[in-house]
Write a protein that holds these residues in place. Structure first.
Motif, PDB file in Angstrom:
ATOM      1  N   LYS A  70       0.821  -1.224   0.000  1.00 18.50           N
ATOM      2  CA  LYS A  70       0.000   0.000   0.000  1.00 18.50           C
ATOM      3  C   LYS A  70       0.847   1.262   0.000  1.00 18.50           C
ATOM      4  O   LYS A  70       0.467   2.274  -0.576  1.00 18.50           O
ATOM      5  CB  LYS A  70      -0.958   0.012   1.184  1.00 18.50           C
ATOM      6  CG  LYS A  70      -0.268   0.004   2.545  1.00 18.50           C
ATOM      7  CD  LYS A  70      -0.498  -1.276   3.271  1.00 18.50           C
ATOM      8  CE  LYS A  70       0.329  -1.340   4.541  1.00 18.50           C
ATOM      9  NZ  LYS A  70       0.124  -2.528   5.297  1.00 18.50           N
ATOM     10  N   VAL A 111      -9.390   0.744   8.675  1.00 17.70           N
ATOM     11  CA  VAL A 111      -8.458   0.033   7.792  1.00 17.70           C
ATOM     12  C   VAL A 111      -7.085  -0.153   8.436  1.00 17.70           C
ATOM     13  O   VAL A 111      -6.153  -0.576   7.772  1.00 17.70           O
ATOM     14  CB  VAL A 111      -8.313   0.753   6.427  1.00 17.70           C
ATOM     15  CG1 VAL A 111      -9.590   0.624   5.613  1.00 17.70           C
ATOM     16  CG2 VAL A 111      -7.918   2.215   6.605  1.00 17.70           C
ATOM     17  N   ASN A 112      -6.984   0.165   9.720  1.00 12.87           N
ATOM     18  CA  ASN A 112      -5.723  -0.078  10.420  1.00 12.87           C
ATOM     19  C   ASN A 112      -6.020  -0.830  11.710  1.00 12.87           C
ATOM     20  O   ASN A 112      -6.665  -0.298  12.624  1.00 12.87           O
ATOM     21  CB  ASN A 112      -5.004   1.247  10.708  1.00 12.87           C
ATOM     22  CG  ASN A 112      -3.655   0.999  11.364  1.00 12.87           C
ATOM     23  OD1 ASN A 112      -3.549   0.944  12.583  1.00 12.87           O
ATOM     24  ND2 ASN A 112      -2.628   0.814  10.557  1.00 12.87           N
ATOM     25  N   GLY A 113      -5.554  -2.088  11.764  1.00 14.32           N
ATOM     26  CA  GLY A 113      -5.873  -2.955  12.895  1.00 14.32           C
ATOM     27  C   GLY A 113      -5.203  -2.500  14.183  1.00 14.32           C
ATOM     28  O   GLY A 113      -5.787  -2.609  15.269  1.00 14.32           O
ATOM     29  N   THR A 114      -3.970  -2.003  14.068  1.00 21.26           N
ATOM     30  CA  THR A 114      -3.223  -1.603  15.264  1.00 21.26           C
ATOM     31  C   THR A 114      -3.961  -0.493  16.010  1.00 21.26           C
ATOM     32  O   THR A 114      -4.161  -0.569  17.231  1.00 21.26           O
ATOM     33  CB  THR A 114      -1.822  -1.099  14.849  1.00 21.26           C
ATOM     34  OG1 THR A 114      -1.188  -2.139  14.109  1.00 21.26           O
ATOM     35  CG2 THR A 114      -0.991  -0.732  16.050  1.00 21.26           C
ATOM     36  N   ASP A 164       1.390   3.612  11.872  1.00 21.10           N
ATOM     37  CA  ASP A 164       0.036   3.254  12.305  1.00 21.10           C
ATOM     38  C   ASP A 164      -0.585   4.382  13.125  1.00 21.10           C
ATOM     39  O   ASP A 164      -1.653   4.884  12.784  1.00 21.10           O
ATOM     40  CB  ASP A 164       0.070   1.962  13.135  1.00 21.10           C
ATOM     41  CG  ASP A 164       0.425   0.751  12.292  1.00 21.10           C
ATOM     42  OD1 ASP A 164      -0.042   0.679  11.142  1.00 21.10           O
ATOM     43  OD2 ASP A 164       1.176  -0.114  12.778  1.00 21.10           O
ATOM     44  N   ASP A 192      -0.486   4.862   7.563  1.00 19.83           N
ATOM     45  CA  ASP A 192      -0.893   3.596   6.926  1.00 19.83           C
ATOM     46  C   ASP A 192      -2.355   3.696   6.453  1.00 19.83           C
ATOM     47  O   ASP A 192      -2.683   3.307   5.325  1.00 19.83           O
ATOM     48  CB  ASP A 192      -0.721   2.444   7.934  1.00 19.83           C
ATOM     49  CG  ASP A 192      -1.215   1.118   7.393  1.00 19.83           C
ATOM     50  OD1 ASP A 192      -0.516   0.528   6.552  1.00 19.83           O
ATOM     51  OD2 ASP A 192      -2.317   0.680   7.792  1.00 19.83           O
ATOM     52  N   LYS A 217      -4.088   3.757   2.520  1.00 20.14           N
ATOM     53  CA  LYS A 217      -5.244   2.941   2.123  1.00 20.14           C
ATOM     54  C   LYS A 217      -6.391   3.826   1.637  1.00 20.14           C
ATOM     55  O   LYS A 217      -7.132   3.457   0.721  1.00 20.14           O
ATOM     56  CB  LYS A 217      -5.654   2.053   3.294  1.00 20.14           C
ATOM     57  CG  LYS A 217      -4.586   0.986   3.596  1.00 20.14           C
ATOM     58  CD  LYS A 217      -4.761   0.344   4.951  1.00 20.14           C
ATOM     59  CE  LYS A 217      -3.708  -0.727   5.198  1.00 20.14           C
ATOM     60  NZ  LYS A 217      -3.661  -1.193   6.593  1.00 20.14           N
ATOM     61  N   GLY A 219      -7.665  -7.623   8.832  1.00 21.71           N
ATOM     62  CA  GLY A 219      -6.972  -6.676   7.966  1.00 21.71           C
ATOM     63  C   GLY A 219      -5.479  -6.845   7.947  1.00 21.71           C
ATOM     64  O   GLY A 219      -4.779  -6.122   7.231  1.00 21.71           O
ATOM     65  N   ALA A 220      -4.957  -7.769   8.724  1.00 18.97           N
ATOM     66  CA  ALA A 220      -3.504  -7.938   8.797  1.00 18.97           C
ATOM     67  C   ALA A 220      -3.186  -9.363   9.225  1.00 18.97           C
ATOM     68  O   ALA A 220      -4.074 -10.151   9.539  1.00 18.97           O
ATOM     69  CB  ALA A 220      -2.909  -6.941   9.784  1.00 18.97           C
TER      70      ALA A 220
HETATM   71  N1  LIG Z   1      -0.032  -2.064  10.258  1.00 18.01           N
HETATM   72  C1  LIG Z   1      -1.215  -2.463   9.552  1.00 18.01           C
HETATM   73  C2  LIG Z   1      -0.969  -3.770   8.848  1.00 18.01           C
HETATM   74  C3  LIG Z   1      -1.945  -4.098   7.763  1.00 18.01           C
HETATM   75  O1  LIG Z   1      -1.841  -3.254   6.667  1.00 18.01           O
HETATM   76  C4  LIG Z   1      -2.378  -2.571  10.526  1.00 18.01           C
HETATM   77  O2  LIG Z   1      -2.174  -2.441  11.748  1.00 18.01           O
HETATM   78  O3  LIG Z   1      -3.513  -2.719  10.098  1.00 18.01           O
END
Ligand SMILES: N[C@@H](CCO)C(=O)O
Ligand SMILES: NC(=O)c1ccc[n+]([C@@H]2O[C@H](COP(=O)([O-])OP(=O)(O)OC[C@H]3O[C@@H](n4cnc5c(N)ncnc54)[C@H](O)[C@@H]3O)[C@@H](O)[C@H]2O)c1
Ligand code: NA
Length: 449
Positions: free
Chosen positions: A110, A163-166, A201, A206, A210, A305-306
């Motif tokens: 990405k 769209v960011n799991g963290t 993140d 990130d 996206k 998502g990860a």
């Molecule tokens: N660092 C990203 C990984 C997936 O793209 C997250 O936390 O979603």
């Protein structure tokens, strides 16, 4: 590139990078070769994996004869390249090399696509090469192909995603346990969600990458990360989360892309959502993307998502899809498989966005204060949807004036939809009022489409 499958030869696949995702993709291509070949309808073969160090220890023992440090030679031999090195270079140069010579590319990169996606797509269009990147947004979640294909007969007006799991994990921990940001981040690092340098993140970069990809595909325009307004979650405090919760909201980091008659607005920022909103129930490190299209209405896509394994699912889905097209080359001209023509859609500044604001502030507790505050909003054409004074209102809703005198007054306002620029100016003016002691937090609110 040779037209391998048409001649009965296996389709030659080259893999660049054998890290988290790459190693899982390699394992499936070797151990499940029969299955993948049968899904394609023609034989496939992993011919090589470009790595930095062929001796490096790996979780899954990759057959030694597959490993090479000569990525360029691998690109030149393959019919299809899977790029999972990450980063701008050498990934960008290798993808360009493949696409310019007509070789198909599948990638999850990405960061690269958000900077050079439009350019790489044009190389693909010129040579007729296929370029797929489902893993780059929402990991395993099928979201890009639905936007590019299933919804290609409709008009998408808005895409809004976690769209960011963290960051979702961190915000969810803060919401469900009352944890402070630093403690929730440390826990995310311990669990392997957040990297040791969590900047990309937590600062929203990130998610912004996206957002650029989602905006480009939804609105058929080559947006880049420079077109995305970006605010991360580092300023979100435990007090913000608690105040939001008390008012029936949850705070999520959202990537929002929306289109109006003048252009498109792409933005990433912490957002208040009513707890009844479908995206509010997305917990932990999960991702979800909410799409609004003129005819389809509201759609939601949810999943992991990860992670190496989930992300490898999206990569392999793209591989099968591309391989099918290469196999049926003559029957399905590849040019018909691209994202269609780019349209002319301007990226508008975030000032043009229409959103709602939540403003939490401390005001002097005396007569006329609320009227003065309300006048500032009216002067900026911002109307008030609701106003609460939590510090001075008892459980049954009666105003407890004695409590207000002791504590001063906290005022929480939710505005109606207004231009971001007017809302911003409103807050600046409020901060300048004598009666306003402090503006504790200002957050955008998404209530309805
Ligand atoms: N660092 C990203 C990984 C997936 O793209 C997250 O936390 O979603
Ligand atoms: N991990 C995820 O959950 C996830 C989810 C979605 C997308 N992605 C994307 O997938 C890609 C890969 O992610 P990852 O988590 O597997 O990363 P990773 O860091 O685990 O793996 C990358 C691998 O590429 C190798 N590499 C880097 N430069 C190289 C070079 N010049 N030559 C040979 N090898 C090189 C590294 O040594 C490493 O083994 C990235 O673009 C990432 O953004 C990852
Ligand atoms: Na995806």
């Amino acid at each position: 590139m040779s037209n391998a499958t048409a001649s009965g030869e296996p389709l030659k696949i080259g893999l660049l990078g054998a890290g988290n995702v790459g190693a899982q993709v390699a394992r499936t291509l070797v151990e499940e070769r029969e299955l993948i070949s049968s899904r394609v309808g023609a034989p496939i073969k992993l011919i090589g994996i470009a790595v930095r160090d062929v001796q490096a220890p790996r979780d899954w023992k990759i057959p030694g004869e597959l490993l090479t440090t000569d990525a360029e030679a691998l690109v030149d031999q393959a019919d299809l390249i899977i790029e999972l090195m990450g980063g701008l270079e050498p990934a960008g140069a290798l993808i360009e090399r493949a696409l310019r010579s007509g070789t198909a590319v599948v990638t999850g990169n990405k960061a690269l696509l958000a900077v050079r996606g439009g350019e790489l797509s044009s190389f693909a269009a010129e040579s007729g090469a296929l370029l797929r990147f489902e893993a780059s947004v929402g990991g395993a979640i099928p979201i890009l192909r639905p936007i590019q294909e299933s919804l290609s007969g409709d008009r998408i007006t808005k895409v809004m995603g976690i769209v960011n799991g963290t960051t979702n994990y961190i915000l969810d921990q803060m919401d469900s346990t009352g944890a402070a940001f630093d403690d929730a981040l440390a826990e995310a690092q311990r669990l392997g969600y957040a990297e040791s340098d969590p900047t990309a993140d937590v600062e929203g970069h990130d998610a912004a990458a996206k957002a650029a990809i989602l905006g480009a595909l939804a609105f058929h325009a080559p947006f880049s990360i420079d077109d995305v307004y970006c605010e991360g979650i580092t300023a979100v405090s435990a007090a913000d989360i608690e105040a939001a919760a008390a008012s029936g909201y949850v705070i999520k980091l959202l990537a929002i892309v929306e289109k109006n008659d003048d252009g498109a607005i792409l933005r990433v920022h912490p957002t208040l959502l009513p707890r009844t909103h479908p995206l509010a129930s997305v917990r932990g490190a999960f991702n979800a993307v909410f799409v609004v299209a003129e005819n389809a209405g509201e759609l939601m896509f949810y999943g992991q998502g990860a992670g190496g394994l989930p992300t490898s699912s999206a990569i392999l889905g793209d591989v099968v899809s591309v391989a099918r097209r290469l196999h049926g080359d003559s029957a399905h001209p590849v040019s018909a498989d691209t994202n269609g023509k780019w349209e002319s859609v301007r990226a508008l500044p975030v000032d043009e966005a229409r959103t709602q604001y939540y403003i939490d502030m401390e005001v002097a507790d005396r007569e006329g204060v609320i009227a003065e505050v309300a006048q500032v909003l009216a002067d900026h054409h911002v109307s008030i949807e609701s106003m609460r004074q939590p510090g001075s209102v008892s459980i049954d809703g009666e105003v407890d004036t004695e409590a207000a005198r002791v504590r001063g007054a906290v005022v929480q306002i939710v505005t109606h939809l207004a231009r971001e620029k007017d809302l911003h100016d409103t807050v600046v003016t409020l901060k300048g009022l004598d009666v306003v002691r402090a503006v504790n937090s200002v957050l955008r609110v998404e209530v309805e489409q």
